[in-house]
Scaffold this active site. Sequence first.
Site, PDB file in Angstrom:
ATOM      1  N   LEU A   1       0.897  -1.164   0.000  1.00 43.02           N
ATOM      2  CA  LEU A   1       0.000   0.000   0.000  1.00 43.02           C
ATOM      3  C   LEU A   1       0.935   1.214   0.000  1.00 43.02           C
ATOM      4  O   LEU A   1       1.792   1.344   0.873  1.00 43.02           O
ATOM      5  CB  LEU A   1      -0.855  -0.061   1.274  1.00 43.02           C
ATOM      6  CG  LEU A   1      -1.565   1.183   1.789  1.00 43.02           C
ATOM      7  CD1 LEU A   1      -2.417   1.812   0.715  1.00 43.02           C
ATOM      8  CD2 LEU A   1      -2.428   0.809   2.980  1.00 43.02           C
ATOM      9  N   SER A   2       0.774   2.094  -0.979  1.00 43.40           N
ATOM     10  CA  SER A   2       1.676   3.252  -1.094  1.00 43.40           C
ATOM     11  C   SER A   2       1.577   4.148   0.136  1.00 43.40           C
ATOM     12  O   SER A   2       0.549   4.202   0.806  1.00 43.40           O
ATOM     13  CB  SER A   2       1.299   4.090  -2.325  1.00 43.40           C
ATOM     14  OG  SER A   2       1.169   3.279  -3.455  1.00 43.40           O
TER      15      SER A   2
END
Length: 222
Positions: free
Chosen positions: A59-60
């Site tokens: 997840l960025s």
Amino acid sequence: MTIEARKIRLLMQLRRAGITDTAVLSAMESIPRELFTPPAFQDQAYELMALPIGRGQTLSAPDVVAMMTQALECKGRETVLEIGTGSGYQAAILSRVCRRVYTIERHRPLLEEAEERFKQLRLHNITTYCGDGSKGWPEPRSFPRIIVTCAAVFPPEPLLEQLAEDGIMVLPVGGQGRTQDLVKLRKTASGVEQESLAAVRFVPLVAGEANGEGSGEGRESG
Ligand code: SAH
């Protein structure tokens, strides 16, 4: 520190980092990021860092999500195509700043977890599809906005084709295992304009068959 305090700190950091779009900031405030991380990482949900979501995917970091969302210049009525649903966090943020989100993920189990979260948060304007997003949406369609959250060496041709005229596409461009260039493309009557936004590091876009049973179907979340 409480989740609320961490969230306020994050919002201040985002403002300092140049996130001025109030729709983006309020989406970041209203979507609970801790719901999109594995339980062991919930304490880090509001830190400026990428987090693992399983199957080697990430997840960025929230500042990258905010920057990419702001770069799409959504005014609330657009339809956005996302490649790489992952945890579903980016799609959830988009669902608050545009009219409808179409999102494609090649890992069926990740997609199913993301769909559960959309349901839980009552985000009814997200349509999901399990398959290879580098081929674009499976039906002929044109999107005013496209966001890719996995890195390719070149922008995939089918995505450039599905980008509407005057449309904006934001994507990391570059090879695996090195820093990539976060690029904003604008399709004009005379060609494609390109602007470089930042150096980033994303997991690679993997072209080809989707990974998971019974793949290749779409699903409506609302
Ligand atoms: N936007 C996500 C980030 C996910 S990481 C989030 O908010 O959590 C990138 C994702 O792209 C991974 O889940 C990976 O499985 C997916 N991916 C890689 N290649 C793909 C492809 N060709 N089609 C669809 N998804 C792809």
